[in-house]
Design a protein around this motif. Sequence first.
Motif, PDB file in Angstrom:
ATOM      1  N   HIS A  24       0.983  -1.540   0.161  1.00  0.00           N
ATOM      2  CA  HIS A  24      -0.049  -0.252  -0.204  1.00  0.00           C
ATOM      3  C   HIS A  24       0.952   1.315   0.263  1.00  0.00           C
ATOM      4  O   HIS A  24       2.241   1.381   0.262  1.00  0.00           O
ATOM      5  CB  HIS A  24      -1.088   0.229   1.282  1.00  0.00           C
ATOM      6  N   LEU A  67       0.584   4.992   1.545  1.00  0.00           N
ATOM      7  CA  LEU A  67      -0.395   6.001   2.397  1.00  0.00           C
ATOM      8  C   LEU A  67      -0.025   7.456   2.557  1.00  0.00           C
ATOM      9  O   LEU A  67       1.518   7.588   2.309  1.00  0.00           O
ATOM     10  CB  LEU A  67       0.449   5.163   3.519  1.00  0.00           C
ATOM     11  N   ALA A 106      -3.360  10.769  -2.762  1.00  0.00           N
ATOM     12  CA  ALA A 106      -3.900   9.896  -3.315  1.00  0.00           C
ATOM     13  C   ALA A 106      -4.606   9.460  -4.969  1.00  0.00           C
ATOM     14  O   ALA A 106      -3.878   8.388  -5.557  1.00  0.00           O
ATOM     15  CB  ALA A 106      -5.105   8.723  -2.373  1.00  0.00           C
ATOM     16  N   SER A 127       4.991   7.367   0.103  1.00  0.00           N
ATOM     17  CA  SER A 127       4.500   6.557   1.192  1.00  0.00           C
ATOM     18  C   SER A 127       5.013   7.330   2.809  1.00  0.00           C
ATOM     19  O   SER A 127       6.023   7.050   3.028  1.00  0.00           O
ATOM     20  CB  SER A 127       4.584   5.049   0.949  1.00  0.00           C
ATOM     21  N   GLY A 156       3.910   5.765   5.886  1.00  0.00           N
ATOM     22  CA  GLY A 156       4.166   4.746   6.186  1.00  0.00           C
ATOM     23  C   GLY A 156       5.493   3.661   6.331  1.00  0.00           C
ATOM     24  O   GLY A 156       6.187   4.033   5.629  1.00  0.00           O
ATOM     25  N   GLY A 216       5.740  -0.674  -0.192  1.00  0.00           N
ATOM     26  CA  GLY A 216       5.079  -0.394   0.140  1.00  0.00           C
ATOM     27  C   GLY A 216       4.296  -2.057   0.717  1.00  0.00           C
ATOM     28  O   GLY A 216       3.232  -1.919   1.555  1.00  0.00           O
ATOM     29  N   PHE A 245      -9.923  -0.810   5.655  1.00  0.00           N
ATOM     30  CA  PHE A 245      -8.633  -1.504   4.489  1.00  0.00           C
ATOM     31  C   PHE A 245      -8.780  -3.176   4.475  1.00  0.00           C
ATOM     32  O   PHE A 245      -9.012  -3.184   2.781  1.00  0.00           O
ATOM     33  CB  PHE A 245      -7.542  -1.082   4.689  1.00  0.00           C
ATOM     34  N   THR A 278      -8.741   5.084   6.117  1.00  0.00           N
ATOM     35  CA  THR A 278      -8.829   4.689   7.315  1.00  0.00           C
ATOM     36  C   THR A 278      -8.706   6.007   8.146  1.00  0.00           C
ATOM     37  O   THR A 278      -8.066   6.914   8.292  1.00  0.00           O
ATOM     38  CB  THR A 278      -8.037   3.067   7.543  1.00  0.00           C
ATOM     39  N   TYR A 328      -5.546   7.943   3.700  1.00  0.00           N
ATOM     40  CA  TYR A 328      -5.412   8.013   2.589  1.00  0.00           C
ATOM     41  C   TYR A 328      -4.555   5.941   1.688  1.00  0.00           C
ATOM     42  O   TYR A 328      -3.536   7.016   1.483  1.00  0.00           O
ATOM     43  CB  TYR A 328      -6.073   8.773   1.773  1.00  0.00           C
ATOM     44  N   HIS A 329      -5.441   5.268   1.602  1.00  0.00           N
ATOM     45  CA  HIS A 329      -4.778   4.402   1.473  1.00  0.00           C
ATOM     46  C   HIS A 329      -4.556   3.962  -0.166  1.00  0.00           C
ATOM     47  O   HIS A 329      -5.873   4.012  -0.862  1.00  0.00           O
ATOM     48  CB  HIS A 329      -4.340   3.299   1.741  1.00  0.00           C
ATOM     49  N   ILE A 365      -3.597   0.518  -2.538  1.00  0.00           N
ATOM     50  CA  ILE A 365      -3.536  -0.581  -2.277  1.00  0.00           C
ATOM     51  C   ILE A 365      -3.666  -1.274  -3.508  1.00  0.00           C
ATOM     52  O   ILE A 365      -3.785  -1.551  -4.516  1.00  0.00           O
ATOM     53  CB  ILE A 365      -4.605  -1.113  -1.520  1.00  0.00           C
TER      54      ILE A 365
END
Length: 269
Positions: free
Chosen positions: A137, A139, A146, A171, A173, A180, A194, A213, A217-218, A220
């Motif tokens: 993903h 993030l 996104a 990302s 994250g 990712g 998710f 989430t 914002y993801h 995927i």
Amino acid sequence: MKKIISSLVATLAITTVSLNAADYYASVDGDKITKADVALVLQDPRIDFSKLPKNAQKQVLEQIINKKLLAKQAIKDGIENDKAYKDALSKMKQDLAFQVWQKNELAKHKPSDSEIKSFYDKNKANFVVPTTLEASHILVKTENEAKSIIKQINSASNKSAKFTSLAKTKSIGPTGVKGGYLGKFPSNQMVPEFSAAANKLNKNSYSKTPVKTQFGYHVIYLKDKTAGKSLSFNEVKGNIAQMLVGNAYNKSVKEISDKLRKTAKIVIK
């Protein structure tokens, strides 16, 4: 399923070593050095004594020989009259008494096949392996970021490579440095939004709209999906039997303990 298996009592079993009369490595004044003696020194069941180098085997045996000789001498010197020895022996007897009693109690509680099957039939919902996902993903903080990332992936000839490249640079994250990649995980492990979005994707496809989430914002990318399944009775029969033994044992122990506590003088400081 995890909740059921966690109640098993396999750790309560007492392991014993069965030896043939000739199954020993050496002797000291007729006292045999057995596999159990060697295992006590090695302290690791994964080590195969017979596969150790000869010099290492000799060192282990020499250590055991010295220990037996010194123990014999200690007894000759009257160590059995020592207070520390008596206290340790008393505690050892209590521990051993409990372990043997525990083993005997466990042996009393053997569920019938009909009891095991009945439990399975009543708890089929617990014997399910969930769908497993393998995903990556990206993030980001905002929906517009996104959307921009999705547009870039849409226009790329190699979408998977583009996704990985954007994950490393965009990302926020902790998995960004790994492109990712989240690895393989049960589909219900992630936050609901998710999981729901990832479950809808086909293998080697990505989300065409941002997934919001609590973290942001993801975008995927689903690499693989393994469908969940219900475990058959034969697959879990042994686990259920162990669990029922554990439950019966725990109930018995509580009843006996409660009864003994009524007449015991217990002081907690």
